[in-house]
Enzyme design. Sequence first.
Site, PDB file in Angstrom:
ATOM      1  N   HIS A  42      -6.940  -8.255  -7.344  1.00 59.30           N
ATOM      2  CA  HIS A  42      -7.777  -7.342  -6.578  1.00 59.30           C
ATOM      3  C   HIS A  42      -9.130  -7.343  -7.285  1.00 59.30           C
ATOM      4  CE1 HIS A  42      -8.175  -3.265  -4.353  1.00 59.30           C
ATOM      5  NE2 HIS A  42      -9.367  -3.777  -4.594  1.00 59.30           N
ATOM      6  N   MET A  56       0.856  -1.184   0.000  1.00 63.57           N
ATOM      7  CA  MET A  56       0.000   0.000   0.000  1.00 63.57           C
ATOM      8  C   MET A  56       0.890   1.231   0.000  1.00 63.57           C
ATOM      9  SD  MET A  56      -2.959  -1.188   2.681  1.00 63.57           S
ATOM     10  CE  MET A  56      -3.857   0.343   2.478  1.00 63.57           C
ATOM     11  N   CYS A  73      -2.211  -0.456  -9.625  1.00 62.57           N
ATOM     12  CA  CYS A  73      -2.298   0.848  -8.971  1.00 62.57           C
ATOM     13  C   CYS A  73      -3.267   1.765  -9.718  1.00 62.57           C
ATOM     14  CB  CYS A  73      -0.924   1.506  -8.907  1.00 62.57           C
ATOM     15  SG  CYS A  73      -0.956   3.154  -8.154  1.00 62.57           S
TER      16      CYS A  73
END
Length: 331
Positions: free
Chosen positions: A168, A8, A98
């Site tokens: 994700h 992160m 990202c």
Amino acid sequence: MKLVLAPMEGVVDFKMRELLTDLGGFDLCVTEFIRVVDLTFPRRVFTRYCPELLNGGFTRAGTPVRIQLLGQVPHALAANARKAVKLGSHGVDLNFGCPAKTVNKSRGGAVLLKEPEQIYQIIKAVREAVPAEHEVSAKIRLGFDDDANSTEIVDAVEQAGASSLAIHARTKRDGYKPPAYWEKIPPLLSRLSIPVVANGEIWQVKDAMRCQEQSQCQDLMLGRGALATPDLAAKIKAHVTDTPYTPLNWENVVHHILHSSMHQDENMSEKYFSARTKQWLSYLKRQYAGAHVLFDEIKTLKSKGDVIKVLEKYAISPDLDSNHNSKILLK
């Protein structure tokens, strides 16, 4: 079951990796991304992002750490990947997830989900550059604006020779808005022969179990959930193995903040510890009522010393805690 601490940006740095892995449960950490354009970075850049390289690539608790690279130039990423593993990184991870606009504008991160062929070329170049004994993993989202080309994306990852894939379960457009679409992962698994790690919206043990069921993935990646509940990985592992576990209470968490090494780095500015503590409290508020009170007390403070004085009021002494938590706190 394998649990991975998510990369992160601006949040899970060396200090946070050290603190969270001390609490147990994690099998692997991935660093914040190193942005690659066309240069092969010197050793000092890699050790700045991953000080664990000075400890054989392991955190203080012995958890292996993998450097993550982000970029769009295959040969440049390959050269840096080769150097990363030579310096001690436990494999290399490639960021195709990202969602940050500044990153996407420079053709990095999730924007490459629009270009499966480029993803293929990048992973192929890195795989060929990195010795076979080191993993080359990739992290993706389901797509950019939608998940229409998700099968093309995972096909590119598989055919390029990646060792594993973290998905994700949202698109770039979804950002971090709930829910995570775990149920969209199983159709992609049938196209893959490599291990797949599911990521997104795992805040509690019950979320981890639901994610496993709906995604059909045994391995999970924890991000914001691990910041909101610092011992989440340990709790999940205890649940899966049916092992007794005493969760951290609020006083334990404050003790960890106070006795972490976050305030001991002389290279950091005086305001670093204050800023990082406030940032972490924004996540802790989700699970601990005491975090709201603590945040209100320190929100105007900037001095490390002033923040530490407030923390000392709330931190429990290890001698007053259970045997289980005392061992963790003093680790």
